[in-house]
Scaffold this motif. Structure first.
Motif, PDB file in Angstrom:
ATOM      1  N   UNK A  75      -5.765   0.709   2.914  1.00 26.09           N
ATOM      2  CA  UNK A  75      -4.900   0.472   4.563  1.00 26.09           C
ATOM      3  C   UNK A  75      -5.529  -1.049   4.806  1.00 26.09           C
ATOM      4  N   UNK A  76      -7.107  -1.296   4.013  1.00 26.74           N
ATOM      5  CA  UNK A  76      -7.773  -1.788   4.471  1.00 26.74           C
ATOM      6  C   UNK A  76      -6.943  -3.568   4.560  1.00 26.74           C
ATOM      7  N   UNK A 106      -0.877   4.276  -0.391  1.00 22.94           N
ATOM      8  CA  UNK A 106      -2.262   5.548   0.094  1.00 22.94           C
ATOM      9  C   UNK A 106      -3.369   5.186   1.107  1.00 22.94           C
ATOM     10  N   UNK A 107      -3.076   5.813   1.646  1.00 18.29           N
ATOM     11  CA  UNK A 107      -4.084   5.866   3.033  1.00 18.29           C
ATOM     12  C   UNK A 107      -5.212   5.126   3.253  1.00 18.29           C
ATOM     13  N   UNK A 108      -5.715   5.104   1.921  1.00 19.45           N
ATOM     14  CA  UNK A 108      -6.732   4.171   1.272  1.00 19.45           C
ATOM     15  C   UNK A 108      -7.103   3.150   1.091  1.00 19.45           C
ATOM     16  N   UNK A 128       0.843  -1.227  -0.051  1.00 20.11           N
ATOM     17  CA  UNK A 128       0.423   0.508  -0.136  1.00 20.11           C
ATOM     18  C   UNK A 128       0.616   1.503   0.078  1.00 20.11           C
ATOM     19  N   UNK A 180      -3.856  -3.529   5.869  1.00 20.52           N
ATOM     20  CA  UNK A 180      -3.415  -3.133   6.995  1.00 20.52           C
ATOM     21  C   UNK A 180      -3.951  -3.335   7.923  1.00 20.52           C
ATOM     22  N   UNK A 181      -5.236  -2.837   8.196  1.00 27.82           N
ATOM     23  CA  UNK A 181      -6.111  -2.898   9.539  1.00 27.82           C
ATOM     24  C   UNK A 181      -6.519  -3.487   9.894  1.00 27.82           C
ATOM     25  N   UNK A 182      -7.335  -4.668   9.044  1.00 33.25           N
ATOM     26  CA  UNK A 182      -7.229  -6.037   9.018  1.00 33.25           C
ATOM     27  C   UNK A 182      -6.170  -6.718   9.458  1.00 33.25           C
ATOM     28  N   UNK A 186      -4.073  -5.781  11.747  1.00 31.06           N
ATOM     29  CA  UNK A 186      -3.774  -4.715  12.812  1.00 31.06           C
ATOM     30  C   UNK A 186      -5.119  -6.064  14.118  1.00 31.06           C
ATOM     31  N   UNK A 187      -6.389  -5.358  13.297  1.00 30.91           N
ATOM     32  CA  UNK A 187      -7.340  -5.754  13.433  1.00 30.91           C
ATOM     33  C   UNK A 187      -7.445  -7.951  14.224  1.00 30.91           C
TER      34      UNK A 187
END
Lengths: 247, 328, 254
Positions: free
Chosen positions: C186-187, C182-184, C180, C189-191, C193-194
């Protein structure tokens, strides 16, 4: 006949969602025996293990450890008598150093000072890990961590040691070293494992569990040689492995 | 942003230490009611999780990256009191074990990155949740807003501490405009990542999200960030950043300065006088050569924002070049 | 990312400083840093004394100067801020190579750089000569609430485990071409982290089971039994004592 080190009588248990995990499971183990508990994934082995020291409570049936029933008022003594070695040593070794971790159990029972130091060094020596006493657990290899996990339980001087998948993910040399250490220990042992050659090597007797019940109980060699029983319970020997071939 | 030793004077640092210690004591007392035996290892694991997230660089714009503070995330995931204890432990361990942040500034860092982010994040989350329908999407929106606000407030706290105990030298409202403006932007990243992580946890284990439990959300549909919502959030954040710089900063530059006003009211006037800025050529925070009340401050703030983007662009170009090399 | 970063600061050795009990070193560090922070910025000579003491620490600990210098880079953002100050500061101005610099700003900048550097250097000496478990037992001995030291203990124990899990997830994503920018984007990535949070939480529960299995009833035992002799305290505190004399002198004449 001596008092069994472990006696499990018609144990039943449901998960909160209604799934039946244990159905009238029963067996007993005598002092000094080394017994393997075999069975496919989902047979209820881990649930059974958690019943042995009272983390789970039976809906029906009972568990006794060296004659003492698993009940609220005995819980501390039960947990001292039953030493469980968890599958993932990272769950079991939670203190900053190996020494502190091995001391954790006995310290909970009020052992302190020189007695505690002796217990820690005895337990670590028994698994050949005294030289890593002051290291943090995460600096050790998996094989070393598993040996230390055994030491954390030995330090409590238990009546019976329960091992959950002791050989999983170990490289062949570490697997061998652990086997040598476990055979050298003079202690009653229940070993949950999928590693059938390991079971044959370490445990003269084997239990087969499936669908929450004990299906078979007998000398490990006989159990492993019974093709129908093995097939019915999703147990498979490695290709070319003959349980009746003496090495 | 870990404040080092000596950045803020000794008395202010000690005062902050007392405030941090008492809020930790309050947190421990309140957490003690919910922090049962089983949650001691749990709190440690959550602290390690937050620490790892803080080390992890997320891409923000192009190749530019930022990382999470995680206070608001911790508050929504494990509740404000355990969150407070967890964040305090994280900041303390960083100072003592990794020499990150000065030991004498520990109280300041605990307040800025631990206490305030958790409390502001949680309060904003609760407030937004009371206004919105009680569903998973609202949790994400409230979490994102709480996280954004926690970062902005944390930066304001830094400016406040600087105004009370800083060595002076910098015009206060330049610092204010620069900090608030850049953090209104940085906070967007915090907000989006917080929402993303909350969405990922809610989709699998809604029972582990304290903030969802408080509002009685047990079963949730998979809530995901969509591009449009993200775009709106980013645009909103940038708008607020520009607004902060153009509106808030000039207000703060009225004489006496808003923060100094607070400092005087709180009885810090003596320290505040030490770095009175009245006779600076940049007094009232106007950039040289710019006429008009407040305009200079706006320019200074906008320059700060522009500089942030410029640095980002340079890093982005550098990262792109490096990435190309790595790819081949 | 993965690996042994929780030990990155410790340097094996057998110096006098390595052998001192952690609690005395923590106490000495606190006292030293306070003395530095309280020293008036105009007392340049006093900072000379402090710097001498910090260098003495580095020398006794047997640390390589380059090692300390690299660790000092942590401070760079604040050094930049300090450099910025003379340019925007008010008050009396002086000309330096054509630039008009604020005298007050210069003093402020000096104040930030010198105190931050000394504090950081002293902290580096502590962390380089004290293992993480020893720091925890030292805190225990200094009567930091057991709940805090226990949580900190679990935290440092599982840092590498969790960082390792994150690393493996990241490798798995990279292996499938996810990178990634761009910040959008990041899905994923955050997944991860979750997922990492859920794993951490569930591990917390398993650790709790493992603890109760060994008789845990809610009371954490102390972290080891650090032996501290009065002589250790005397030796540890002798360094900050000199710093306090210098700071006190500077405050008195100021």
């Amino acid at each position: 006949m001596s008092i069994p080190a472990l006696e499990v009588v018609s144990l039943s248990y449901h998960y909160p969602d209604g799934t039946e995990v244990l159905r009238e499971a029963g067996f007993h183990i005598h002092p000094g025996e080394r017994v393997a508990l075999l069975g496919p994934n989902g047979a209820g082995k881990t649930t059974l293990v958690f019943h042995l020291n009272g983390i789970f409570r039976p809906e029906t049936g009972s568990v006794q450890v060296a004659g003492l029933p698993v009940e609220d008022e005995n819980l501390m003594e039960i947990r001292r008598r039953v030493g469980i070695v968890f599958q993932d040593p990272d769950d079991q070794l939670f203190m900053p150093t190996v020494r502190q971790d091995v001391a954790f159990g006995p310290a909970n029972y009020g052992v302190e000072g020189d007695e505690l130091r002796t217990r820690v060094s005895d337990a670590l020596s028994a698994v050949g890990m005294l030289h890593v006493a002051d290291r943090p657990p995460h600096h050790l290899s998996l094989g070393q961590r598993r040996r230390v996990a055994v030491a954390t339980v030995l330090a409590m001087r238990p009546e019976i040691v329960v091992l959950d998948e002791p050989s999983s993910n170990l490289d062949p040399a570490s697997r061998r070293e652990l086997a040598d250490i476990l055979t050298a220990l003079d202690i009653t042992m229940l070993m949950v494992t999928h590693d059938l050659p390991y079971a044959l090597e370490l445990c003269p007797r084997a239990l087969v569990m499936n669908d929450g019940s004990i299906i078979a109980d007998g000398p490990t060699r006989e159990v492993l040689s019974n093709r129908e029983l093995m097939k019915a319970n999703r147990l498979e020997l490695p290709l070319g492995f003959d349980p009746n071939f003496d090495r | 942003m870990h404040i080092p030793d000596g950045f803020i004077n000794g008395m202010t640092s000690l005062g902050a230490g007392v405030v941090a210690a008492s809020s930790l004591a309050a947190g421990l007392r309140r957490a003690g009611k919910v922090l049962q035996d089983r949650q001691i290892p749990l709190a440690g694991l959550v602290a390690a999780f937050i620490f790892v997230l803080q080390m992890l660089n997320f891409p923000v714009i192009g190749g530019m990256s930022g990382h999470l503070i995680g206070g608001a995330l911790a508050a929504v995931l494990v509740g404000p009191w355990i969150g407070l204890v967890v964040m305090t432990v994280v900041v303390t361990v960083q100072a003592l074990l990794f020499a990150d942040g000065g030991l004498s500034a520990l109280g300041l860092n605990v307040i800025n990155m631990g206490v305030l982010t958790v409390i502001i994040g949680w309060l904003a989350f609760r407030l937004v949740m009371t206004l919105l329908p009680k569903n998973a999407t609202s949790i994400l929106a409230a979490g994102a807003f709480g996280a954004w606000l926690s970062v902005v407030v944390s930066s304001l706290a830094f400016v406040g501490e600087y105004s009370i105990g800083g060595g002076g030298g910098a015009p206060l409202s330049t610092v204010l405009a620069a900090m608030a403006g850049t953090h209104a932007l940085i906070g967007i990243g915090e907000g989006l990542i917080t929402a993303g992580v909350l969405g990922a946890v809610l989709a699998v284990r809604p029972d582990l999200v304290y903030g969802a439990q408080v509002f009685g959300l047990r079963h949730t549909e998979v809530a995901a960030l969509n591009r449009r919502a993200v775009g709106l959030f980013v645009a909103g954040g940038i708008a607020v950043a520009v607004l902060l710089v153009t509106l808030v900063a000039p207000l703060a530059s009225d004489d006496p300065d808003g923060l100094e006003r607070v400092a005087i009211d709180l009885g810090f006037s003596e320290e505040a006088e030490d770095h009175s800025l009245g006779d600076s050529p940049l007094a009232d925070y106007e950039a040289d050569g710019v006429e008009g009340e407040g305009l200079g401050t706006v320019v200074a703030g906008l320059i700060g924002l522009g500089a942030t983007f410029a640095v980002g662009a340079v890093l982005m170009l550098g990262a792109r070049r490096r990435r190309v090399r790595v790819d081949r | 990312m993965a690996g042994t970063h929780t030990h990155a600061l410790f340097v094996h050795g057998d110096s006098e400083l390595h052998r001192l009990p952690a609690s005395t070193k923590l106490g000495a560090l606190g006292l030293f840093v306070l003395a530095v922070v309280l020293t008036p910025r105009e007392a340049v000579w006093a900072f000379g004394v402090h710097a001498g003491l910090a260098l003495l620490g580095v020398w006794i600990a047997g640390l390589k100067p380059m090692f300390v210098a690299r660790r000092l880079l942590l401070e760079i953002p604040f050094v930049l801020f300090a450099l910025f100050l003379p340019c925007i500061g008010g008050g009396e101005q002086i000309e330096v190579i054509g630039l008009s610099l604020s005298v007050d700003g210069l003093w402020s900048g000096w104040n930030i750089v010198v105190k931050g550097t000394l504090g950081l250097a002293a902290s580096i000496v502590l962390t380089a000569t004290t293992t993480v478990p020893d720091i925890l037992s030292g805190l225990d001995r200094l009567r930091v609430p057991r709940l805090i030291t226990s949580i900190a203990g679990f935290m440092v124990r599982y840092l590498d485990v969790i960082a390792g899990e994150m690393h493996r997830m990241r490798m798995a994503m990279l292996s499938r071409g996810y990178s990634p920018r761009w910040i959008w984007q990041l899905k994923a990535y955050t997944a991860s982290a979750g997922a990492l949070f859920i794993r951490s939480y569930e591990r917390g529960e398993r650790v709790y089971f493992a603890m109760t299995a060994r008789g845990f009833t809610g009371h954490m035992p102390s972290f080891g039994d650090e032996q501290v002799r009065p002589a250790d305290w005397v030796r540890a505190v002798s360094v900050p004592a000199v710093a306090w004399v210098a700071a006190g002198w500077a405050l008195a004449v100021a």
